[in-house]
Design an enzyme around this catalytic site. Structure first.
Site, PDB file in Angstrom:
ATOM      1  N   LYS A 194       0.857  -1.191   0.000  1.00 23.35           N
ATOM      2  CA  LYS A 194       0.000   0.000   0.000  1.00 23.35           C
ATOM      3  C   LYS A 194       0.891   1.237   0.000  1.00 23.35           C
ATOM      4  CE  LYS A 194      -1.651   2.801   2.921  1.00 23.35           C
ATOM      5  NZ  LYS A 194      -1.537   4.057   2.158  1.00 23.35           N
ATOM      6  N   GLY A 247       7.753   5.373   7.666  1.00 21.33           N
ATOM      7  CA  GLY A 247       6.883   6.536   7.858  1.00 21.33           C
ATOM      8  C   GLY A 247       7.200   7.219   9.168  1.00 21.33           C
ATOM      9  N   SER A 248       6.214   7.906   9.702  1.00 17.88           N
ATOM     10  CA  SER A 248       6.465   8.718  10.888  1.00 17.88           C
ATOM     11  C   SER A 248       6.470   7.861  12.162  1.00 17.88           C
ATOM     12  CB  SER A 248       5.398   9.806  10.997  1.00 17.88           C
ATOM     13  OG  SER A 248       4.131   9.207  11.110  1.00 17.88           O
ATOM     14  N   THR A 249       7.109   8.381  13.194  1.00 18.63           N
ATOM     15  CA  THR A 249       7.210   7.644  14.456  1.00 18.63           C
ATOM     16  C   THR A 249       5.834   7.438  15.077  1.00 18.63           C
ATOM     17  OG1 THR A 249       9.493   8.253  14.836  1.00 18.63           O
ATOM     18  CG2 THR A 249       8.207   7.755  16.792  1.00 18.63           C
ATOM     19  N   GLY A 252       4.180   4.670  13.366  1.00 18.06           N
ATOM     20  CA  GLY A 252       4.868   3.443  13.788  1.00 18.06           C
ATOM     21  C   GLY A 252       4.282   2.918  15.095  1.00 18.06           C
ATOM     22  N   GLU A 269      10.821   1.716   9.925  1.00 17.23           N
ATOM     23  CA  GLU A 269      11.839   2.721   9.608  1.00 17.23           C
ATOM     24  C   GLU A 269      11.160   4.062   9.808  1.00 17.23           C
ATOM     25  OE1 GLU A 269      13.779   5.172   8.303  1.00 17.23           O
ATOM     26  OE2 GLU A 269      14.450   4.398   6.355  1.00 17.23           O
ATOM     27  N   CYS A 303      14.210  10.999   5.433  1.00 18.67           N
ATOM     28  CA  CYS A 303      14.228  10.596   6.846  1.00 18.67           C
ATOM     29  C   CYS A 303      15.594  10.802   7.473  1.00 18.67           C
ATOM     30  CB  CYS A 303      13.727   9.164   7.011  1.00 18.67           C
ATOM     31  SG  CYS A 303      14.503   8.014   5.907  1.00 18.67           S
ATOM     32  N   GLU A 400      10.925  16.614  14.341  1.00 11.39           N
ATOM     33  CA  GLU A 400      11.250  16.362  12.935  1.00 11.39           C
ATOM     34  C   GLU A 400      10.352  17.264  12.083  1.00 11.39           C
ATOM     35  OE1 GLU A 400      10.159  12.545  11.145  1.00 11.39           O
ATOM     36  OE2 GLU A 400      12.041  12.601  10.023  1.00 11.39           O
TER      37      GLU A 400
HETATM   38  P1  ADP Z   1       3.547  10.906   6.630  1.00 14.27           P
HETATM   39  O1  ADP Z   1       2.963  11.706   7.756  1.00 14.27           O
HETATM   40  O2  ADP Z   1       4.941  11.258   6.320  1.00 14.27           O
HETATM   41  O3  ADP Z   1       2.642  10.716   5.448  1.00 14.27           O
HETATM   42  P2  ADP Z   1       2.772   8.438   7.739  1.00 14.27           P
HETATM   43  O4  ADP Z   1       3.536   7.668   8.736  1.00 14.27           O
HETATM   44  O5  ADP Z   1       1.489   9.047   8.162  1.00 14.27           O
HETATM   45  O6  ADP Z   1       3.791   9.487   7.226  1.00 14.27           O
HETATM   46  O7  ADP Z   1       2.470   7.581   6.438  1.00 14.27           O
HETATM   47  C1  ADP Z   1       3.325   6.613   5.892  1.00 14.27           C
HETATM   48  C2  ADP Z   1       2.483   5.494   5.324  1.00 14.27           C
HETATM   49  O8  ADP Z   1       1.749   4.918   6.391  1.00 14.27           O
HETATM   50  C3  ADP Z   1       1.442   5.922   4.296  1.00 14.27           C
HETATM   51  O9  ADP Z   1       1.316   4.904   3.314  1.00 14.27           O
HETATM   52  C4  ADP Z   1       0.183   6.031   5.124  1.00 14.27           C
HETATM   53  O10 ADP Z   1      -1.005   5.863   4.358  1.00 14.27           O
HETATM   54  C5  ADP Z   1       0.361   4.870   6.080  1.00 14.27           C
HETATM   55  N1  ADP Z   1      -0.387   4.982   7.342  1.00 14.27           N
HETATM   56  C6  ADP Z   1      -0.754   6.094   7.999  1.00 14.27           C
HETATM   57  N2  ADP Z   1      -1.440   5.777   9.119  1.00 14.27           N
HETATM   58  C7  ADP Z   1      -1.499   4.428   9.173  1.00 14.27           C
HETATM   59  C8  ADP Z   1      -2.059   3.478  10.088  1.00 14.27           C
HETATM   60  N3  ADP Z   1      -2.694   3.865  11.198  1.00 14.27           N
HETATM   61  N4  ADP Z   1      -1.935   2.165   9.808  1.00 14.27           N
HETATM   62  C9  ADP Z   1      -1.270   1.751   8.706  1.00 14.27           C
HETATM   63  N5  ADP Z   1      -0.725   2.588   7.814  1.00 14.27           N
HETATM   64  C10 ADP Z   1      -0.819   3.913   8.037  1.00 14.27           C
END
Ligand code: ADP
Length: 504
Positions: A194, A247-249, A252, A269, A303, A400
């Protein structure tokens, strides 16, 4: 607003316009829901196209296809040498699609076209070539157990972890997809990918190329949609054995909760607030160039961006002036203009977030040396910004920002520099700029970060593991560690029976 659609080849234009279908069980599947998301060119704010989110049923179908192909051994039982050949073909196809993929990254992902064509596409192909090599080198060990009175033989076998959910961010959609798909496929996993809802096109094209290269139908499935809906579904579903996420902490942390139902394995990561340490004995010119590149490249949406620049007091003014001059020399502009050297931020919302950090820092009394404002035009540009932070109490020191915003802070001693560098909840990356080899060794030992660059910053390589200490994540990508993240270790202990026909 001048549309960048007129600047790309006809094939790219038509690919952008869609329709945008999911890849489920080897078929391009038309979404059943109405379009919900826009594909936007961050250079102009133009809405280029739209796409629908996968419904629960469609996400389920993608997971089922991955599960079925894994359980029947459609890919994991293909011989390692054949798997390697397929991955190598993927790399060739990526290169044959260089113009299309590069233009997709430039229009949807906000990448400068030169960097997209020469950096992103090359790195994506390289990821598949590198992992093609690992397919034939996934090896276990043999052991001689020591239980008295028993003749035992022990071996370990490395097996694919199962169905892997791959969730990628927008700041390098093509490369991040390749960095996850290639090791997962080398290990023999089936996957559901995804991509970020901000950047879907290059991942969709990559999915088509994997099929052309010979990845069997249903081994790689791609669904689109929001993180909290489609992403969360993948993370919660008990048929998924592992999730690899960048993605973001904060997201995570949400994944850790979502994954606990079936205790799925997680590779995370996450964010960073990476320090760049410039000692008085550094090649100062190289340090200034490297520090500027480390924070302004991809408009700071990286990152491992070097967002906290720590400089010995004796060189502080020189470094601040040098980085500010580099910032002022950057040409802010749209990504298809080859003279642009600083592209846009990914979205209006993200630019507002960057801008509010800088405004808040200003109101906290922090000195903004250069930049600190949105760029001109309809695109989501933000000026390259240099901030001096003596106190280290402002919001820009600890958060960040993920934009072209450098915080520069002086230090007196090596011990102080190392303490400042580690003064963060993150631990993704760092760089040390010094000509003194003992100092470099002391620093690389003291820094609590997953990767430390010396006299350079931000250079990735497929052979070098990367990942986070502290709250920057779990596990490593790249190198053997990255392949191992998609493998389980199975120990096999066999009792060897005496030959019944032997004399005595
Ligand atoms: P950013 O804020 O930099 O977009 P995110 O961590 O929100 O970073 O997003 C990174 C990825 O994680 C994207 O593909 C986003 O759709 C997905 N994502 C965001 N929230 C969730 C969640 N609760 N569960 C699974 N995937 C998520």
């Amino acid at each position: 607003m001048h549309s960048q659609l007129d600047l790309v080849q006809a094939r790219t234009k038509s690919y952008i316009q869609g329709p945008h279908r999911f890849l489920i069980g080897g078929k391009a599947v038309d979404p059943s829901a109405a379009a919900e998301f826009h594909i936007t060119d961050p250079s102009t704010g133009e809405r280029l196209s739209e796409f629908a989110s996968a419904t629960e049923a469609e996400t389920n179908a993608a997971i089922s296809a991955a599960r079925r192909t894994f359980d029947t051994g459609l890919w994991r039982n293909v011989s390692p040498a054949q798997r390697a050949q397929v991955l190598w073909r993927v790399a060739n196809l990526i290169e044959e699609n260089r113009q299309l993929l590069g233009e997709l990254e430039a229009l949807e992902g906000g990448k400068l076209i030169g960097a997209a064509l020469n950096g992103e596409v090359w790195a994506a192909a390289e990821a598949f070539r590198y992992h093609a090599g690992w397919c034939t080198k996934i090896e276990g060990k043999t052991f001689k157990p020591s239980i008295p009175g028993l003749d035992l033989e022990g071996t370990t076998r490395l097996e694919p972890v199962g169905v892997a959910g791959l969730i990628t961010p927008w700041n390098g959609s093509l490369v991040m997809s390749a960095w996850k798909l290639a090791p997962a496929l080398a290990a023999g996993c089936s996957v559901v990918l995804k991509p970020s809802e901000n950047t879907v096109l290059s991942a969709l094209r990559l999915g088509e190329l994997l099929g052309e290269a010979g990845v069997p139908e249903g081994v790689v499935n791609i669904v689109l949609g929001g993180g909290r809906t489609v992403g969360a579904h993948i993370c919660e579903d008990a048929r998924v054995d592992k999730v690899s996420f960048t993605g973001s902490t904060n997201t995570g942390r949400a994944l850790i909760d979502a994954a606990k139902g079936n205790l799925k394995k997680l590779s995370l990561e996450l964010g960073g607030k990476s320090p760049v340490l410039v000692f008085e004995d550094a090649d100062i010119r190289a340090a200034i160039d490297g520090a500027a590149e480390g924070i302004f490249s991809n408009a700071g949406q990286v990152c491992v961006a070097g967002s906290r620049i720590l400089v010995h007091t004796s060189k502080f003014d020189e470094v601040v002036a040098g980085i500010s001059a580099r910032a002022d020399a950057l040409a802010i502009g749209p990504t298809m203009d080859e003279t642009s050297t600083l592209g846009p931020l990914i979205s209006e919302q993200h630019r507002n977030s960057v801008s509010s950090y800088v405004d808040r820092a200003r109101s906290e009394g922090i000195e903004v040396v250069t930049g600190g404002e949105a760029g001109d035009g309809d695109g989501y540009f933000y000026q390259p910004t240099v901030i001096i932070d003596h106190e280290r109490t402002s919001c820009v020191w600890s958060n960040e920002i993920f934009g072209p915003v450098a915080t520069v802070t002086p230090f007196e001693t090596e011990a102080e520099a190392l303490a400042l560098a580690n003064d963060t909840e993150y631990g993704l990356a760092a760089s040390v700029w010094s000509e003194n080899t003992s100092r470099v060794q002391r620093a690389t030992r003291a820094l609590r970060a997953g990767i430390v660059w010396v006299n350079c910053h931000g250079i990735p390589d497929m052979s070098m593991p990367i990942g986070g200490y502290k709250q920057s994540g779990w596990g490593r990508e790249h190198g053997w560690n990255g392949v191992e993240a998609f493998l389980e270790h199975k120990s096999i202990m066999q009792r060897v029976m005496p030959d019944p026909r032997a004399d005595g």
